[in-house]
Design an enzyme around this catalytic site. Structure first.
Site, PDB file in Angstrom:
ATOM      1  N   GLU A   1      -5.501  -4.139  -4.845  1.00 20.08           N
ATOM      2  CA  GLU A   1      -4.465  -5.189  -4.841  1.00 20.08           C
ATOM      3  C   GLU A   1      -4.923  -6.393  -4.018  1.00 20.08           C
ATOM      4  O   GLU A   1      -4.731  -7.540  -4.424  1.00 20.08           O
ATOM      5  CB  GLU A   1      -3.155  -4.635  -4.261  1.00 20.08           C
TER       6      GLU A   1
ATOM      7  N   GLY B   1       0.795  -1.222   0.000  1.00 17.95           N
ATOM      8  CA  GLY B   1       0.000   0.000   0.000  1.00 17.95           C
ATOM      9  C   GLY B   1       0.823   1.265   0.000  1.00 17.95           C
ATOM     10  O   GLY B   1       0.284   2.361   0.091  1.00 17.95           O
TER      11      GLY B   1
HETATM   12  C1  5RP Z   1       1.399  -0.255  -4.014  1.00 18.14           C
HETATM   13  C2  5RP Z   1       2.150  -1.388  -3.420  1.00 18.14           C
HETATM   14  C3  5RP Z   1       3.483  -1.720  -4.004  1.00 18.14           C
HETATM   15  O1  5RP Z   1       3.498  -3.062  -4.336  1.00 18.14           O
HETATM   16  C4  5RP Z   1       4.539  -1.454  -2.988  1.00 18.14           C
HETATM   17  O2  5RP Z   1       4.411  -0.107  -2.541  1.00 18.14           O
HETATM   18  C5  5RP Z   1       5.943  -1.700  -3.558  1.00 18.14           C
HETATM   19  O3  5RP Z   1       6.220  -0.726  -4.507  1.00 18.14           O
HETATM   20  P1  5RP Z   1       7.618  -0.608  -5.244  1.00 18.14           P
HETATM   21  O4  5RP Z   1       7.685  -1.713  -6.244  1.00 18.14           O
HETATM   22  O5  5RP Z   1       7.548   0.771  -5.862  1.00 18.14           O
HETATM   23  O6  5RP Z   1       8.704  -0.689  -4.215  1.00 18.14           O
HETATM   24  O7  5RP Z   1       1.729  -2.035  -2.496  1.00 18.14           O
HETATM   25  O8  5RP Z   1       0.193  -0.016  -3.345  1.00 18.14           O
END
Ligand code: 5RP
Length: 237
Positions: free
Chosen positions: A119, A111
């Protein structure tokens, strides 16, 4: 911007692999796990954005794609995919997404990008959930990363008070509205030793839409990119 570097030896020279390079490695590696006739769920975030850029290579294997956010939908369309609604496809065969933290049971905090509700719906609707991360996201205990909670706006204070009573320190995410028109409270100070229990407790607070603990809907497989390549693991049983 904070860039995390790791240093390792290869052929007697130091090599540095930054977090972004690891995200590229893991996003490319997961392509090998895409089977035939996939009904694919696509998550959100910078790691998934890289995956989406590579996804056209796998187009002949993908029968349908469902997206977890407006941003991912836009990127998928820009890469030539028609994006289906979850209600029209039923069950997904595979869901691929990143995480903000992940433990050995493949329970996660998600998140960071604010897309947690959609998600979680896609994760719950899929036969197989593959999580793709760089190794900085791997932890023993969840909670160092502030826990995102999507909240209906009118319930902001009521939910915040309840979270404080539970030992957390909620902070309103500034200038942010979710794809569902709600706010996000990022909760600091939770050391989450019992993810399943806390996930259920927070979901029981009236006004909470979803919280970012993915314990009920943990991943089935983890691909994690480190200095020596991409590791594949399954949940500890
Ligand atoms: C978005 C998410 C993403 O999966 C999480 O923040 C990881 O992001 P990133 O790949 O930019 O590190 O939960 O709501």
């Amino acid at each position: 911007m904070l860039v995390s570097y790791s240093v390792y030896y290869k052929n007697n020279i130091f090599l540095k692999m930054d977090q972004n390079t690891k995200k590229h490695r893991v996003a490319e590696s997961v392509l090998d796990l895409i089977g035939n006739d996939e009904i694919l769920g696509i998550g959100s975030g910078s790691t998934v954005n890289i995956l989406i850029d590579h996804l056209p290579k796998m187009k002949n294997k993908i029968s349908k794609v469902v997206s977890s956010s407006i941003k991912s939908t836009e990127l998928l369309k820009a890469n030539g995919f028609e994006v289906s609604e979850l209600k029209s496809v039923g069950k997904l065969s595979t869901y691929i997404d990143g995480a903000d933290e992940i433990n050995g049971y493949l329970q996660m905090i998600k998140g960071g990008g604010g897309a947690l509700t959609r998600e979680k719906i896609l994760a719950h609707s899929s036969k197989r959930f593959i999580c793709i991360v760089d190794d900085s996201k791997k932890v023993n205990i969840l909670g160092n990363y502030p826990l995102p909670i999507e909240v209906i706006p009118l319930a902001q204070s009521a939910v915040a008070l309840e979270l404080i009573r539970m030992g957390g320190r909620p902070v309103l995410r500034q200038n942010f509205t979710t794809d569902n028109g709600n706010i996000i409270l990022d909760v600091h100070n939770f050391m989450i030793s019992e993810p399943l229990k806390l996930e259920k407790e927070i979901n029981n607070i009236p006004g909470v839409v979803t919280n970012g603990i993915f314990a009920l809907n943990h991943a089935d497989m983890l691909l994690s990119a480190g200095d020596n390549g991409v590791d594949i693991s399954e949940p500890i049983v």
